[in-house]
Motif scaffolding. Structure first.
Motif, PDB file in Angstrom:
ATOM      1  N   CYS A   1     -23.523 -64.456  20.633  1.00  0.00           N
ATOM      2  CA  CYS A   1     -24.509 -63.642  20.788  1.00  0.00           C
ATOM      3  C   CYS A   1     -26.012 -64.252  20.560  1.00  0.00           C
ATOM      4  O   CYS A   1     -26.915 -63.832  20.751  1.00  0.00           O
ATOM      5  CB  CYS A   1     -24.448 -62.160  20.117  1.00  0.00           C
ATOM      6  N   GLY A   2     -25.815 -65.305  19.808  1.00  0.00           N
ATOM      7  CA  GLY A   2     -27.161 -65.939  19.371  1.00  0.00           C
ATOM      8  C   GLY A   2     -27.751 -65.429  18.272  1.00  0.00           C
ATOM      9  O   GLY A   2     -29.072 -65.636  17.869  1.00  0.00           O
ATOM     10  N   PHE A   3     -27.169 -64.639  17.278  1.00  0.00           N
ATOM     11  CA  PHE A   3     -27.794 -63.996  16.262  1.00  0.00           C
ATOM     12  C   PHE A   3     -27.606 -64.792  14.860  1.00  0.00           C
ATOM     13  O   PHE A   3     -26.686 -65.698  14.821  1.00  0.00           O
ATOM     14  CB  PHE A   3     -27.004 -62.829  16.100  1.00  0.00           C
ATOM     15  N   TYR A   4     -28.680 -65.329  14.560  1.00  0.00           N
ATOM     16  CA  TYR A   4     -28.590 -65.791  12.855  1.00  0.00           C
ATOM     17  C   TYR A   4     -29.885 -65.256  12.083  1.00  0.00           C
ATOM     18  O   TYR A   4     -31.025 -65.293  12.519  1.00  0.00           O
ATOM     19  CB  TYR A   4     -28.937 -67.281  13.354  1.00  0.00           C
ATOM     20  N   GLN A   5     -29.410 -65.003  11.024  1.00  0.00           N
ATOM     21  CA  GLN A   5     -30.309 -64.629   9.668  1.00  0.00           C
ATOM     22  C   GLN A   5     -30.949 -63.372  10.044  1.00  0.00           C
ATOM     23  O   GLN A   5     -32.193 -63.318  10.064  1.00  0.00           O
ATOM     24  CB  GLN A   5     -31.002 -65.753   9.262  1.00  0.00           C
ATOM     25  N   GLY A   6     -30.509 -62.403  10.991  1.00  0.00           N
ATOM     26  CA  GLY A   6     -31.095 -61.030  11.096  1.00  0.00           C
ATOM     27  C   GLY A   6     -32.095 -61.036  12.345  1.00  0.00           C
ATOM     28  O   GLY A   6     -32.885 -60.256  12.542  1.00  0.00           O
ATOM     29  N   ARG A   7     -31.857 -62.179  13.220  1.00  0.00           N
ATOM     30  CA  ARG A   7     -32.922 -62.245  14.380  1.00  0.00           C
ATOM     31  C   ARG A   7     -31.957 -62.922  15.535  1.00  0.00           C
ATOM     32  O   ARG A   7     -31.096 -63.489  15.173  1.00  0.00           O
ATOM     33  CB  ARG A   7     -34.140 -63.178  14.100  1.00  0.00           C
ATOM     34  N   ASP A   8     -32.505 -63.021  16.560  1.00  0.00           N
ATOM     35  CA  ASP A   8     -31.884 -63.654  17.919  1.00  0.00           C
ATOM     36  C   ASP A   8     -32.659 -65.350  17.825  1.00  0.00           C
ATOM     37  O   ASP A   8     -33.777 -65.385  18.133  1.00  0.00           O
ATOM     38  CB  ASP A   8     -32.438 -62.961  19.075  1.00  0.00           C
ATOM     39  N   ALA A   9     -31.750 -66.164  17.338  1.00  0.00           N
ATOM     40  CA  ALA A   9     -32.233 -67.504  17.412  1.00  0.00           C
ATOM     41  C   ALA A   9     -32.384 -68.074  18.568  1.00  0.00           C
ATOM     42  O   ALA A   9     -33.047 -68.811  19.103  1.00  0.00           O
ATOM     43  CB  ALA A   9     -31.364 -68.135  16.349  1.00  0.00           C
ATOM     44  N   ILE A  10     -31.270 -67.894  19.437  1.00  0.00           N
ATOM     45  CA  ILE A  10     -31.314 -68.445  20.895  1.00  0.00           C
ATOM     46  C   ILE A  10     -30.985 -67.261  21.676  1.00  0.00           C
ATOM     47  O   ILE A  10     -30.133 -66.332  21.462  1.00  0.00           O
ATOM     48  CB  ILE A  10     -30.160 -69.465  21.097  1.00  0.00           C
ATOM     49  N   VAL A  11     -31.310 -67.314  23.009  1.00  0.00           N
ATOM     50  CA  VAL A  11     -31.075 -66.325  24.011  1.00  0.00           C
ATOM     51  C   VAL A  11     -29.778 -66.831  24.809  1.00  0.00           C
ATOM     52  O   VAL A  11     -29.867 -68.035  25.277  1.00  0.00           O
ATOM     53  CB  VAL A  11     -32.209 -66.297  25.114  1.00  0.00           C
ATOM     54  N   VAL A  12     -28.699 -66.084  25.043  1.00  0.00           N
ATOM     55  CA  VAL A  12     -27.472 -66.495  25.381  1.00  0.00           C
ATOM     56  C   VAL A  12     -27.413 -65.477  26.859  1.00  0.00           C
ATOM     57  O   VAL A  12     -27.579 -64.118  26.752  1.00  0.00           O
ATOM     58  CB  VAL A  12     -26.261 -66.016  24.551  1.00  0.00           C
ATOM     59  N   GLU A  13     -27.123 -66.073  27.743  1.00  0.00           N
ATOM     60  CA  GLU A  13     -26.928 -65.511  29.086  1.00  0.00           C
ATOM     61  C   GLU A  13     -25.522 -64.906  29.150  1.00  0.00           C
ATOM     62  O   GLU A  13     -24.717 -65.510  28.846  1.00  0.00           O
ATOM     63  CB  GLU A  13     -27.136 -66.636  30.158  1.00  0.00           C
ATOM     64  N   ASP A  14     -25.658 -63.735  29.368  1.00  0.00           N
ATOM     65  CA  ASP A  14     -24.367 -63.111  29.658  1.00  0.00           C
ATOM     66  C   ASP A  14     -23.871 -62.928  31.155  1.00  0.00           C
ATOM     67  O   ASP A  14     -24.634 -62.676  31.856  1.00  0.00           O
ATOM     68  CB  ASP A  14     -24.399 -61.387  28.934  1.00  0.00           C
ATOM     69  N   ASP A  15     -22.731 -63.226  31.415  1.00  0.00           N
ATOM     70  CA  ASP A  15     -21.971 -63.201  33.009  1.00  0.00           C
ATOM     71  C   ASP A  15     -21.959 -61.875  33.479  1.00  0.00           C
ATOM     72  O   ASP A  15     -22.285 -61.596  34.498  1.00  0.00           O
ATOM     73  CB  ASP A  15     -20.861 -64.098  32.602  1.00  0.00           C
ATOM     74  N   LYS A  16     -21.716 -60.862  32.494  1.00  0.00           N
ATOM     75  CA  LYS A  16     -21.460 -59.569  33.181  1.00  0.00           C
ATOM     76  C   LYS A  16     -22.749 -59.113  33.567  1.00  0.00           C
ATOM     77  O   LYS A  16     -22.701 -57.943  34.244  1.00  0.00           O
ATOM     78  CB  LYS A  16     -20.786 -58.707  31.809  1.00  0.00           C
ATOM     79  N   GLN A  17     -24.009 -59.381  32.835  1.00  0.00           N
ATOM     80  CA  GLN A  17     -25.202 -58.713  33.425  1.00  0.00           C
ATOM     81  C   GLN A  17     -25.802 -59.278  34.761  1.00  0.00           C
ATOM     82  O   GLN A  17     -26.398 -58.527  35.411  1.00  0.00           O
ATOM     83  CB  GLN A  17     -26.318 -59.128  32.176  1.00  0.00           C
ATOM     84  N   GLY A  18     -25.357 -60.583  35.017  1.00  0.00           N
ATOM     85  CA  GLY A  18     -25.824 -61.080  36.215  1.00  0.00           C
ATOM     86  C   GLY A  18     -25.048 -60.670  37.675  1.00  0.00           C
ATOM     87  O   GLY A  18     -25.226 -60.359  38.620  1.00  0.00           O
ATOM     88  N   LYS A  19     -23.667 -59.997  37.412  1.00  0.00           N
ATOM     89  CA  LYS A  19     -22.849 -59.416  38.555  1.00  0.00           C
ATOM     90  C   LYS A  19     -23.348 -57.896  38.554  1.00  0.00           C
ATOM     91  O   LYS A  19     -23.654 -57.214  37.885  1.00  0.00           O
ATOM     92  CB  LYS A  19     -21.386 -59.463  37.939  1.00  0.00           C
TER      93      LYS A  19
END
Length: 64
Positions: free
Chosen positions: A46-64
């Protein structure tokens, strides 16, 4: 040629090797998605680190 004068005892050999043991890998779980994560690393799921979104992770389910 250097040759030991006396045999190394089990106790002395064990004392020297006392720090050679194998340490188990520490695994923590992500606070957001509960996936196993190595400590001090961004969650690859999910790209989560120390209480924040560190990286934006693309989810395959959202694109379909």
């Amino acid at each position: 040629m250097a040759v030991p004068k006396r045999r190394t005892s089990r106790s002395r050999k064990g004392t020297r090797r006392s720090h050679h043991h194998v340490v188990a890998v520490q695994i923590q779980f992500c606070a957001r998605c509960n996936e196993p994560v190595m400590p001090h690393r961004v969650c690859s799921n999910c790209g989560f680190y120390q209480g924040r979104d560190a990286i934006v992770v693309e989810d395959d389910k959202q694109g379909k």
